[in-house]
Design a protein around this motif. Structure first.
Motif, PDB file in Angstrom:
ATOM      1  N   ALA A 136       0.821  -1.207   0.000  1.00  0.00           N
ATOM      2  CA  ALA A 136       0.000   0.000   0.000  1.00  0.00           C
ATOM      3  C   ALA A 136       0.855   1.258   0.000  1.00  0.00           C
ATOM      4  O   ALA A 136       0.443   2.290  -0.520  1.00  0.00           O
ATOM      5  CB  ALA A 136      -0.940   0.007   1.205  1.00  0.00           C
ATOM      6  N   THR A 137       2.062   1.181   0.580  1.00  0.00           N
ATOM      7  CA  THR A 137       2.883   2.388   0.680  1.00  0.00           C
ATOM      8  C   THR A 137       3.942   2.477  -0.410  1.00  0.00           C
ATOM      9  O   THR A 137       4.674   3.449  -0.475  1.00  0.00           O
ATOM     10  CB  THR A 137       3.588   2.450   2.049  1.00  0.00           C
ATOM     11  N   HIS A 138       4.032   1.466  -1.276  1.00  0.00           N
ATOM     12  CA  HIS A 138       5.068   1.497  -2.322  1.00  0.00           C
ATOM     13  C   HIS A 138       4.480   1.416  -3.722  1.00  0.00           C
ATOM     14  O   HIS A 138       5.113   0.900  -4.638  1.00  0.00           O
ATOM     15  CB  HIS A 138       6.079   0.366  -2.113  1.00  0.00           C
ATOM     16  N   ALA A 139       3.271   1.937  -3.896  1.00  0.00           N
ATOM     17  CA  ALA A 139       2.646   1.874  -5.228  1.00  0.00           C
ATOM     18  C   ALA A 139       3.525   2.547  -6.271  1.00  0.00           C
ATOM     19  O   ALA A 139       3.563   2.127  -7.426  1.00  0.00           O
ATOM     20  CB  ALA A 139       1.280   2.545  -5.194  1.00  0.00           C
ATOM     21  N   GLN A 140       4.257   3.594  -5.859  1.00  0.00           N
ATOM     22  CA  GLN A 140       5.023   4.365  -6.835  1.00  0.00           C
ATOM     23  C   GLN A 140       6.189   3.578  -7.427  1.00  0.00           C
ATOM     24  O   GLN A 140       6.705   3.945  -8.479  1.00  0.00           O
ATOM     25  CB  GLN A 140       5.524   5.676  -6.207  1.00  0.00           C
ATOM     26  N   THR A 141       6.610   2.500  -6.754  1.00  0.00           N
ATOM     27  CA  THR A 141       7.731   1.727  -7.292  1.00  0.00           C
ATOM     28  C   THR A 141       7.352   0.288  -7.596  1.00  0.00           C
ATOM     29  O   THR A 141       8.195  -0.505  -7.988  1.00  0.00           O
ATOM     30  CB  THR A 141       8.915   1.706  -6.298  1.00  0.00           C
ATOM     31  N   SER A 227      -2.441   6.291  -3.002  1.00  0.00           N
ATOM     32  CA  SER A 227      -2.364   4.840  -2.810  1.00  0.00           C
ATOM     33  C   SER A 227      -2.471   4.489  -1.334  1.00  0.00           C
ATOM     34  O   SER A 227      -3.183   3.554  -0.950  1.00  0.00           O
ATOM     35  CB  SER A 227      -1.059   4.312  -3.381  1.00  0.00           C
ATOM     36  N   PHE A 228      -1.787   5.259  -0.497  1.00  0.00           N
ATOM     37  CA  PHE A 228      -1.843   5.022   0.947  1.00  0.00           C
ATOM     38  C   PHE A 228      -3.270   5.178   1.462  1.00  0.00           C
ATOM     39  O   PHE A 228      -3.784   4.328   2.208  1.00  0.00           O
ATOM     40  CB  PHE A 228      -0.904   6.006   1.652  1.00  0.00           C
ATOM     41  N   LEU A 229      -3.950   6.265   1.019  1.00  0.00           N
ATOM     42  CA  LEU A 229      -5.332   6.492   1.468  1.00  0.00           C
ATOM     43  C   LEU A 229      -6.247   5.368   0.990  1.00  0.00           C
ATOM     44  O   LEU A 229      -7.121   4.896   1.731  1.00  0.00           O
ATOM     45  CB  LEU A 229      -5.828   7.848   0.941  1.00  0.00           C
TER      46      LEU A 229
END
Lengths: 265, 84
Positions: A136-141, A227-229
């Motif tokens: 959930a916290t690494h959607a960007q990578t 993504s976190f939200l």
């Protein structure tokens, strides 16, 4: 209508369907050949524009973020609707008799959970929660995002239940807190989008600094935040849904009450 | 075999497995078995998405199709099941 006539009618309809289907197949592009201009453009521009190497996330939370907001609120509405319907039933039940859910849980007569299942489930709780949080916290990578991460996070709670700790499960997932978390996740997503409008930018425009180099955890601006939200919202929604169902099953004498044998059909 | 050929073989195998799995799901009559079959089918579908290079959809399918949906169905079945 005689059965024979009905069969003929079906045959004509089926023949028409097959003909249209084959005709449509003939017009498809070859296997693996994508003819549209959109894919190559995204692949070319996504990393320079968003600093996110998880291009699926860049599409989901930035390029077509408006679409994802809609999907987000589908899940939100489903979980909220389910809570409304099931909680009312529970209230009626509680007026009928003075049993708290916890009492029923304590007194229900089920086969004891085997030690192997308990240990396996409890051992898996930590790693599962960690994977969910990471996704959930690494959607960007990563080719993932809040949705997958949120569901995996929720399944960590399911494992607690599976290990036979149904009271711990309820204590770990207080309904009020989950309601708030779900609303904050869904509302936060919309708020991030509206904050762009307040600055005179299009809805859900990626206005945050894009951070360091592509691939850095801090990169990608609003993508990581959204993504976190989404992860928070989805995890809360799934725990709520399964929690309500579990409560219903335990409360209303369904299924497990008297160690029944599984009937056929 | 070239990597490309290996991928194609894997893709064909995945497609056949999904077709077989879907048939099993449709043919299963007993409810709890049906849910277990559905869960296995979700797993096969996840593998299909993976060999067709969609890892994000794989994760969604794994979590929803193989875990969340069967869990919710099991709970619903357990609730509506008639006491004997």
């Amino acid at each position: 209508m005689t059965p024979k006539l009905r069969l003929w009618l079906f045959a004509i309809g089926a023949a028409g369907l097959v003909a249209c289907y084959l005709w449509a197949f003939g017009g498809l592009p070859g296997f693996g050949n994508y003819p549209g201009p959109y894919g190559p453009e995204i692949l070319k521009d996504a990393i320079p524009q968003t600093n996110a190497t998880g291009i699926v996330s860049a599409v989901n939370f930035d390029y077509r973020g408006f679409d994802t907001v809609g999907e987000e609120f589908i899940l939100f509405t489903a979980a909220a609707g389910m809570s409304v319907v099931l909680r009312r039933l529970r209230g009626e039940r509680q007026q009928e008799q003075d049993h708290s859910p916890a009492d029923e849980v304590m007194h229900r007569n089920v086969a004891p959970t085997s030690s192997a299942l308990r240990v396996a489930a409890l051992v898996l709780v930590g790693p599962t929660a960690l994977i969910g949080w990471w996704l959930a916290t690494h959607a960007q990578t990563n080719p993932s995002g809040g949705f997958q991460g949120g569901v995996i996070l929720a399944s960590a709670f399911m494992l607690v239940y599976l290990s036979g700790e149904s009271i711990a499960f309820r204590r770990l997932s207080p309904v009020d807190l989950l309601d708030v978390a779900e609303a904050m996740g869904a509302g936060g997503f919309a708020a991030v989008g509206l904050a762009a409008v307040a600055q005179g930018l299009p809805f859900l425009y990626n206005y945050l600094p894009l951070g360091g180099s592509p691939g850095a955890v801090s990169s990608s601006g609003t993508i990581a935040l959204i993504s976190f939200l989404v992860g928070i919202e989805v995890a809360a929604a799934f725990i709520l849904i399964t929690g309500e169902l579990l409560e219903q099953t335990l409360l209303r004498g369904g299924g497990r009450g008297g160690r029944q044998k599984e009937g056929s059909g | 075999m070239t990597p490309h050929a290996v991928m194609q073989v894997l893709q064909v195998v995945a497609l056949v497995l999904v077709a077989a799995g879907a048939t099993v799901v449709v043919r299963t009559r007993q409810r709890v078995r049906l849910v277990i079959a559905l869960s296995a089918y979700g797993m096969l579908l996840a593998i299909l998405f993976f060999v067709f290079q969609a890892p994000d959809v794989t994760l969604s399918e794994l979590t929803v199709g193989a875990i969340a949906l069967p869990l919710i169905l099991l709970l619903a079945i357990s609730k509506v099941r008639k006491p004997e």
